[in-house]
Design an enzyme around this catalytic site. Structure first.
Site, PDB file in Angstrom:
ATOM      1  N   CYS A 119      -1.204   5.124   1.868  1.00  0.00           N
ATOM      2  CA  CYS A 119       0.066   5.005   2.298  1.00  0.00           C
ATOM      3  C   CYS A 119       0.965   6.084   2.104  1.00  0.00           C
ATOM      4  O   CYS A 119       0.924   6.147   0.545  1.00  0.00           O
ATOM      5  CB  CYS A 119       0.848   3.237   1.907  1.00  0.00           C
ATOM      6  SG  CYS A 119       2.774   3.726   2.330  1.00  0.00           S
ATOM      7  N   CYS A 122       4.201   5.640   0.624  1.00  0.00           N
ATOM      8  CA  CYS A 122       4.506   4.793  -0.804  1.00  0.00           C
ATOM      9  C   CYS A 122       3.698   5.458  -2.207  1.00  0.00           C
ATOM     10  O   CYS A 122       3.991   4.919  -3.054  1.00  0.00           O
ATOM     11  CB  CYS A 122       3.170   3.403  -0.869  1.00  0.00           C
ATOM     12  SG  CYS A 122       2.615   1.957   0.817  1.00  0.00           S
ATOM     13  N   ASP A 123       2.918   6.681  -2.086  1.00  0.00           N
ATOM     14  CA  ASP A 123       2.250   6.676  -2.678  1.00  0.00           C
ATOM     15  C   ASP A 123       2.786   8.401  -2.627  1.00  0.00           C
ATOM     16  O   ASP A 123       2.411   9.255  -4.225  1.00  0.00           O
ATOM     17  CB  ASP A 123       0.641   6.788  -3.059  1.00  0.00           C
ATOM     18  CG  ASP A 123       0.560   5.095  -2.649  1.00  0.00           C
ATOM     19  OD1 ASP A 123       1.083   4.615  -3.765  1.00  0.00           O
ATOM     20  OD2 ASP A 123      -0.639   4.917  -2.246  1.00  0.00           O
TER      21      ASP A 123
END
Length: 290
Positions: A119, A122-123
């Site tokens: 992701c 997300c990261d």
């Protein structure tokens, strides 16, 4: 857990069935920086624990079991068969999420959360200004890699073919961006590093050459599948197995709801999944009360 929280606060008797531990994708996400209310971010495990404790405080009961079959969905009492016995309910909320397809490369699990990610949203911010790789050549790989170009120094796409599978508009956008690099006809055989990821060991499929390609992170996009196999013969789904649901999370079967990554058109974001769960719980309360 959002559905469990809202259904118990609505005075419904609620059982949450979980196979491993509450949290889903949160459990493989180290730091979450885009969930509202946490200015400096929050650990995925910590947020999962808080959500579970909140639902538990209002009376949601957790049962740890593997779902083996779901039957009688059209009946007033739906039947859920699990490894720990059978459960019946007047309403069923499908919040089973989904699972990323893995490469199966050596070191993939070892470095998950420490350089290997599924992701970018997300990261990606953890690797701001660094060089990263994206594995895949479809729409998801191009969408997520484009997001990374706004954060990272460079993004190298590793693709087993010599052309992309993504739609032309996404390809054109990528080819026009100078931050992209390309490893055509390559596959990742191993992820290597010390404590954190340091390189992807790749193989050139045309020459057979194997070498280490330095990278701070590897974002893998080789498919994502919803965990909905128990509902394929009963619920309306798209070709990938995502359950169709309306804006109230209602499926084609009365008092069966689908939310989060399990439903069609999900954005696969934490905040959206929480909203879906709340919506499903409120719809269930309304339908059971009418």
């Amino acid at each position: 857990m959002s559905a469990g929280l809202y259904s118990t606060r609505a005075m419904l008797s609620t059982v949450m069935i979980e196979s491993i531990g509450p949290g889903g994708q949160l459990l493989i996400t180290d730091e979450i920086e885009n969930y509202p209310g946490f200015q400096t971010g929050v650990k995925g495990q910590a947020l999962a624990d808080e959500m579970f404790s909140q639902a538990d405080r209002f009376g949601a009961k957790m049962e740890y079991a593997e779902v083996e079959a779901v039957e009688n969905l059209h009946d007033d009492r739906k039947l859920i068969r699990t490894s720990e016995g059978d459960f019946t309910a007047r309403a069923l909320i499908i919040a089973t999420g989904g699972s990323h397809n893995k490469l199966g490369a050596t070191g993939e699990d070892e470095f998950s959360g420490r350089g290997v990610s599924y992701c970018a949203v997300c990261d990606g911010n953890f690797f701001r200004g660094q060089d990263v790789v994206v594995v895949g050549g479809g729409d998801a790989a191009m969408d997520e890699s484009f997001y990374l170009t706004g954060i990272c120094n460079s993004v190298t796409v590793i693709h087993r073919r010599d052309e992309l599978r993504a739609t032309k508009v996404l390809q054109d956008r990528a080819f026009a961006n100078p931050k992209y690099k390309w490893l055509w006809s390559h596959v990742v055989e191993e992820f290597v590093g010390n404590d954190v990821l340091e390189a992807a060991r790749v193989k050139n499929l045309k020459t057979g050459e194997v070498y280490d390609y330095p990278t701070a992170a590897a974002f893998i996009y080789v498919g994502f599948h919803p965990n909905t196999e128990y509902f394929k013969e009963v619920l309306d789904m798209d070709e990938l197995g995502h359950v169709y649901a309306d804006i109230h999370m209602r499926t084609n079967v009365p008092r069966v709801y689908a939310c989060g990554d399990a439903r069609a058109e999900s954005t696969r974001q934490l905040g959206a999944a929480v909203g879906d769960g709340i919506t499903a719980a409120l719809a269930a309360f309304h339908d059971l009360s009418s």
